[in-house]
Design a protein around this motif. Structure first.
Motif, PDB file in Angstrom:
ATOM      1  N   TRP A 272       0.954  -1.604   0.054  1.00  0.00           N
ATOM      2  CA  TRP A 272      -0.163  -0.097   0.058  1.00  0.00           C
ATOM      3  C   TRP A 272       0.929   1.171   0.002  1.00  0.00           C
ATOM      4  CZ3 TRP A 272      -5.419   0.519   2.364  1.00  0.00           C
ATOM      5  CH2 TRP A 272      -6.266  -0.394   1.985  1.00  0.00           C
ATOM      6  N   LEU A 273       2.085   1.112   0.604  1.00  0.00           N
ATOM      7  CA  LEU A 273       2.833   2.463   0.815  1.00  0.00           C
ATOM      8  C   LEU A 273       3.980   2.300  -0.381  1.00  0.00           C
ATOM      9  CD1 LEU A 273       3.333   2.088   4.609  1.00  0.00           C
ATOM     10  CD2 LEU A 273       1.708   3.643   3.387  1.00  0.00           C
ATOM     11  N   SER A 274       4.559   1.113  -0.789  1.00  0.00           N
ATOM     12  CA  SER A 274       5.557   1.034  -1.813  1.00  0.00           C
ATOM     13  C   SER A 274       5.309  -0.100  -2.682  1.00  0.00           C
ATOM     14  CB  SER A 274       7.110   0.694  -1.094  1.00  0.00           C
ATOM     15  OG  SER A 274       7.824   0.393  -1.925  1.00  0.00           O
ATOM     16  N   ASP A 275       5.211  -0.009  -3.841  1.00  0.00           N
ATOM     17  CA  ASP A 275       5.037  -0.806  -4.903  1.00  0.00           C
ATOM     18  C   ASP A 275       6.227  -1.885  -5.053  1.00  0.00           C
ATOM     19  OD1 ASP A 275       2.336   0.074  -5.539  1.00  0.00           O
ATOM     20  OD2 ASP A 275       3.134   1.520  -7.184  1.00  0.00           O
ATOM     21  N   HIS A 276       7.166  -1.381  -4.672  1.00  0.00           N
ATOM     22  CA  HIS A 276       8.391  -2.379  -4.770  1.00  0.00           C
ATOM     23  C   HIS A 276       9.044  -2.585  -3.419  1.00  0.00           C
ATOM     24  CE1 HIS A 276       8.131  -0.989  -9.109  1.00  0.00           C
ATOM     25  NE2 HIS A 276       8.318   0.121  -8.690  1.00  0.00           N
ATOM     26  N   TYR A 277       8.299  -3.078  -2.671  1.00  0.00           N
ATOM     27  CA  TYR A 277       8.782  -3.536  -1.486  1.00  0.00           C
ATOM     28  C   TYR A 277       9.520  -4.949  -1.410  1.00  0.00           C
ATOM     29  CZ  TYR A 277       8.794  -4.117   3.766  1.00  0.00           C
ATOM     30  OH  TYR A 277       9.120  -4.201   4.962  1.00  0.00           O
ATOM     31  N   LEU A 278      10.595  -4.940  -0.888  1.00  0.00           N
ATOM     32  CA  LEU A 278      11.601  -5.973  -1.234  1.00  0.00           C
ATOM     33  C   LEU A 278      11.612  -6.744   0.280  1.00  0.00           C
ATOM     34  CD1 LEU A 278      13.527  -7.772  -2.729  1.00  0.00           C
ATOM     35  CD2 LEU A 278      15.472  -6.300  -2.395  1.00  0.00           C
ATOM     36  N   ALA A 279      11.055  -7.988   0.334  1.00  0.00           N
ATOM     37  CA  ALA A 279      10.846  -8.936   1.688  1.00  0.00           C
ATOM     38  C   ALA A 279      12.182  -9.633   1.816  1.00  0.00           C
ATOM     39  CB  ALA A 279       9.626  -9.247   1.884  1.00  0.00           C
ATOM     40  N   ALA A 280      12.460 -10.024   2.990  1.00  0.00           N
ATOM     41  CA  ALA A 280      13.493 -10.927   3.166  1.00  0.00           C
ATOM     42  C   ALA A 280      13.327 -11.647   4.565  1.00  0.00           C
ATOM     43  CB  ALA A 280      15.001 -10.192   3.344  1.00  0.00           C
ATOM     44  N   GLU A 281      14.235 -12.653   4.918  1.00  0.00           N
ATOM     45  CA  GLU A 281      14.236 -13.620   5.967  1.00  0.00           C
ATOM     46  C   GLU A 281      15.494 -13.706   6.457  1.00  0.00           C
ATOM     47  OE1 GLU A 281      11.349 -16.655   5.417  1.00  0.00           O
ATOM     48  OE2 GLU A 281      12.518 -17.349   3.691  1.00  0.00           O
ATOM     49  N   PHE A 282      15.952 -13.940   7.646  1.00  0.00           N
ATOM     50  CA  PHE A 282      17.233 -14.485   8.011  1.00  0.00           C
ATOM     51  C   PHE A 282      16.947 -14.848   9.652  1.00  0.00           C
ATOM     52  CE2 PHE A 282      16.447  -9.807   8.118  1.00  0.00           C
ATOM     53  CZ  PHE A 282      16.665  -9.480   9.461  1.00  0.00           C
ATOM     54  N   SER A 283      18.160 -15.458  10.031  1.00  0.00           N
ATOM     55  CA  SER A 283      18.172 -15.915  11.474  1.00  0.00           C
ATOM     56  C   SER A 283      19.887 -15.871  12.016  1.00  0.00           C
ATOM     57  CB  SER A 283      17.292 -17.199  11.879  1.00  0.00           C
ATOM     58  OG  SER A 283      18.168 -18.319  11.033  1.00  0.00           O
ATOM     59  N   SER A 284      19.972 -15.705  13.118  1.00  0.00           N
ATOM     60  CA  SER A 284      21.457 -15.731  13.632  1.00  0.00           C
ATOM     61  C   SER A 284      21.240 -16.012  15.239  1.00  0.00           C
ATOM     62  CB  SER A 284      22.071 -14.581  13.304  1.00  0.00           C
ATOM     63  OG  SER A 284      21.486 -13.520  13.756  1.00  0.00           O
ATOM     64  N   SER A 285      22.358 -16.630  15.589  1.00  0.00           N
ATOM     65  CA  SER A 285      22.385 -16.952  16.946  1.00  0.00           C
ATOM     66  C   SER A 285      24.074 -16.966  17.494  1.00  0.00           C
ATOM     67  CB  SER A 285      21.822 -18.323  17.423  1.00  0.00           C
ATOM     68  OG  SER A 285      22.400 -19.466  16.614  1.00  0.00           O
TER      69      SER A 285
ATOM     70  N   GLN B  46      14.495  -4.176  10.438  1.00  0.00           N
ATOM     71  CA  GLN B  46      14.339  -3.942  12.008  1.00  0.00           C
ATOM     72  C   GLN B  46      15.504  -4.610  12.569  1.00  0.00           C
ATOM     73  OE1 GLN B  46      11.517  -4.135  10.114  1.00  0.00           O
ATOM     74  NE2 GLN B  46       9.793  -3.198  11.064  1.00  0.00           N
ATOM     75  N   LEU B  47      15.567  -5.603  12.383  1.00  0.00           N
ATOM     76  CA  LEU B  47      16.733  -6.696  13.025  1.00  0.00           C
ATOM     77  C   LEU B  47      18.019  -6.779  12.136  1.00  0.00           C
ATOM     78  CD1 LEU B  47      14.472  -9.209  14.382  1.00  0.00           C
ATOM     79  CD2 LEU B  47      15.292  -6.990  15.452  1.00  0.00           C
ATOM     80  N   ALA B  48      18.123  -6.143  10.827  1.00  0.00           N
ATOM     81  CA  ALA B  48      19.244  -6.133   9.878  1.00  0.00           C
ATOM     82  C   ALA B  48      20.607  -6.081  10.494  1.00  0.00           C
ATOM     83  CB  ALA B  48      19.105  -5.460   8.417  1.00  0.00           C
ATOM     84  N   LYS B  49      20.734  -4.745  11.035  1.00  0.00           N
ATOM     85  CA  LYS B  49      21.925  -4.430  11.661  1.00  0.00           C
ATOM     86  C   LYS B  49      22.501  -5.276  12.697  1.00  0.00           C
ATOM     87  CE  LYS B  49      21.655   0.361  10.496  1.00  0.00           C
ATOM     88  NZ  LYS B  49      21.701   1.914  10.777  1.00  0.00           N
ATOM     89  N   ILE B  50      21.482  -5.930  13.561  1.00  0.00           N
ATOM     90  CA  ILE B  50      21.769  -6.902  14.546  1.00  0.00           C
ATOM     91  C   ILE B  50      22.472  -8.370  13.654  1.00  0.00           C
ATOM     92  CG2 ILE B  50      21.391  -8.447  16.405  1.00  0.00           C
ATOM     93  CD1 ILE B  50      19.063  -6.172  17.016  1.00  0.00           C
ATOM     94  N   PHE B  51      21.833  -8.826  12.736  1.00  0.00           N
ATOM     95  CA  PHE B  51      22.347  -9.805  12.033  1.00  0.00           C
ATOM     96  C   PHE B  51      23.516  -9.467  11.638  1.00  0.00           C
ATOM     97  CE2 PHE B  51      22.506 -12.244   8.102  1.00  0.00           C
ATOM     98  CZ  PHE B  51      22.609 -13.438   8.497  1.00  0.00           C
ATOM     99  N   GLY B  52      23.770  -8.362  10.845  1.00  0.00           N
ATOM    100  CA  GLY B  52      25.063  -7.798  10.340  1.00  0.00           C
ATOM    101  C   GLY B  52      26.173  -8.118  11.328  1.00  0.00           C
ATOM    102  N   PHE B  53      25.912  -7.473  12.462  1.00  0.00           N
ATOM    103  CA  PHE B  53      27.037  -7.299  13.510  1.00  0.00           C
ATOM    104  C   PHE B  53      27.147  -8.856  14.086  1.00  0.00           C
ATOM    105  CE2 PHE B  53      28.261  -4.840  17.132  1.00  0.00           C
ATOM    106  CZ  PHE B  53      29.128  -5.656  17.924  1.00  0.00           C
ATOM    107  N   MET B  54      26.297  -9.729  14.001  1.00  0.00           N
ATOM    108  CA  MET B  54      26.408 -11.111  14.224  1.00  0.00           C
ATOM    109  C   MET B  54      27.338 -12.055  13.133  1.00  0.00           C
ATOM    110  SD  MET B  54      23.071 -12.288  16.335  1.00  0.00           S
ATOM    111  CE  MET B  54      23.282 -13.617  17.403  1.00  0.00           C
TER     112      MET B  54
END
Length: 473
Positions: free
Chosen positions: A326-339, A430-438
């Motif tokens: 509704w806000l962006s026609d080109h929204y690019l979704a992703a998924e990831f996990s880290s521990s 939202q959590l991308a920088k934390i994943f990048g840090f890990m």
């Protein structure tokens, strides 16, 4: 929520509109524009709000309560005065020292070191035929293809219907990280048991009664009644499990259900519930990186404890994507996990050596001083060509590039030493920088890896091999 509001409004609009139109036709009334607006729009809208008011009030109350709880946790981490020798101040710089015992990362680019290689080559998103835009056309996404196979296997093994879509994928990613950490968690369980036998009689009794540690028969077939062999180990009181989730899940995530699954998993490895603490953190894009640093600072102060941090997000879901488009026609979704499994600097775990030492420098005014202090042979780092600095910010922002270059200029670190993590997360940030840090744990082991973000411009993180550790830092 948007679908509920629209559905309620449309239903009342049809009911009220039908009744009013039939009434006007019977009395041969010619409505004006104001009548049409009042009876067909305003009245259905008011009735919809009245009908939905209990639901909206309930959602607002829950959101307010969770926001207060999250704010209280952040304030406690910021203001608490922990007696610790792991936070050292030198020339105004505060150092945090932590030991990382295990690290696993997983996203559409692969796992662990393979993600680093794909970042160097910049792998583009792929066409996702299961997700479509408003025109019914496939969209691009960073979907983890291997996760689809895991979910299919889970559905074949389970008879009951599980939650579908985004929540199902997030739970599967959490389960995957737990499975990757199984070996070290088993070692932690063994250490917790030995620590309880040596330091705490009450907990020792609980371990003697735990099914995972009972050997019901010996080799002769008789009941086992031998005393448990007690070894002196460094004290370990508790396993903390921190689950990091995006703040847009705060209303739909079932904490109690997930706590139960985490607790059952830990208990299946032999850890008693009294030594398990589980906490969920719902982080936003704006404050998530600061909350992450607060969490690391908190872990650095926890003596006799070990922490498992699981960072997970997924926006691979058609319903969620419909709201975003509704806000962006080109929204690019992703998924990831880290521990990570990590402890304060002086905590030891039996039969396990830390992979690397994490040093976080806070309140840094001159990076060159810290860099030369942590990396004695810094000239070798600068002369080699492969990247060793992960930058967590958007590389398309010119101002960000200029400011980052200014920060690193005194150290003679140049652009070819940078590796940008932001592009492989699309709009799932939202959590991308934390994943990048890990992910920094999987940079070349022969180099001291660095992490940086302008979100906290005076904070720098360094990953060192244990043999390189410099106590004076």
């Amino acid at each position: 929520m948007i679908k509920l509001l629209l559905g309620t409004f449309c239903s009342i609009f049809l009911l009220v509109g039908s009744a009013v139109i039939y009434y006007w036709r019977d009395i041969q009334f010619a409505p004006s524009a104001l009548d049409l607006w009042s009876y067909l729009i305003v009245i259905p809208l008011i009735l919809s709000l009245i009908l939905l008011s209990p639901y909206l009030i309930s959602r607002a109350y829950q959101a307010n309560q969770k926001r207060k709880a999250q704010q209280q946790r952040s304030e406690q981490q910021n203001t608490a005065d922990y007696p610790s020798e792991n936070a050292v101040k030198s020339d105004g710089v505060q150092w945090l020292h932590l030991n990382i015992f295990s690290s696993f990362t997983f996203n559409a680019l692969g796992e662990n070191k393979s993600i680093i290689e794909q970042l160097k080559n910049f792998k583009s998103p792929e066409l996702d035929y299961d997700l479509t835009n408003g025109y019914g056309l496939p969209v691009l996404s960073y979907r983890i293809a291997a996760l689809d196979e895991m979910l299919e296997n889970q559905q074949n093994e389970q008879d009951d219907e599980e939650e579908q879509g985004r929540l199902q994928r997030i739970k599967a990613l959490i389960q995957y990280q737990l499975e990757q950490q199984t070996e070290i968690l088993w070692q932690i369980a063994e250490h917790l048991k030995q620590s309880a036998f040596f330091y705490d009689n009450e907990l020792a009794y609980q371990y003697r009664m735990h099914p995972a540690w009972i050997d019901p028969v010996d080799h002769t077939g008789q009941e086992e009644d031998r005393p448990v062999q007690v070894e002196q180990v460094s004290r370990l009181n508790r396993l903390n499990i921190h689950v990091l989730l995006a703040d847009n899940l705060v209303h739909v995530w079932n904490e109690s259900s997930n706590n139960k699954k985490l607790l059952n998993f830990a208990e299946s490895l032999g850890i008693i519930s009294q030594q398990i603490h589980i906490e969920h953190h719902f982080l936003s894009h704006e404050t998530g990186y600061q909350d992450w640093l607060n969490l690391l600072q908190h872990v650095a102060t926890q003596s006799h404890e070990i922490s498992l941090i699981i960072n997970v997000d997924s926006e691979i879901d058609q319903e969620f994507l419909d709201e975003k488009t509704w806000l962006s026609d080109h929204y690019l979704a992703a998924e990831f996990s880290s521990s990570w499994c990590l402890t304060a600097q002086n905590q030891e775990i039996n039969h396990i050596d830390a992979l690397r030492t994490l040093k976080v420098a806070l309140n840094v005014s001159d990076l060159s001083t810290c860099f030369h202090q942590v990396v004695p042979h810094h000239s070798q780092h600068i002369q080699q060509e492969q990247p060793f600095v992960l930058i967590l910010d958007d590389p398309t922002e010119i101002k960000m590039i200029k400011k980052t270059n200014q920060v690193f200029a005194p150290t003679l670190i140049e652009m070819h030493h940078f590796l940008f993590t932001q592009p492989c997360f699309g709009h799932t940030q939202q959590l991308a920088k934390i994943f990048g840090f890990m992910l920094g744990m999987h940079l070349p082991e022969d180099l001291t890896a660095m992490i940086y973000s302008l979100d906290q411009a005076s904070t720098h993180a360094f990953f060192q091999a244990r043999i390189e550790e410099n106590p004076s830092a």
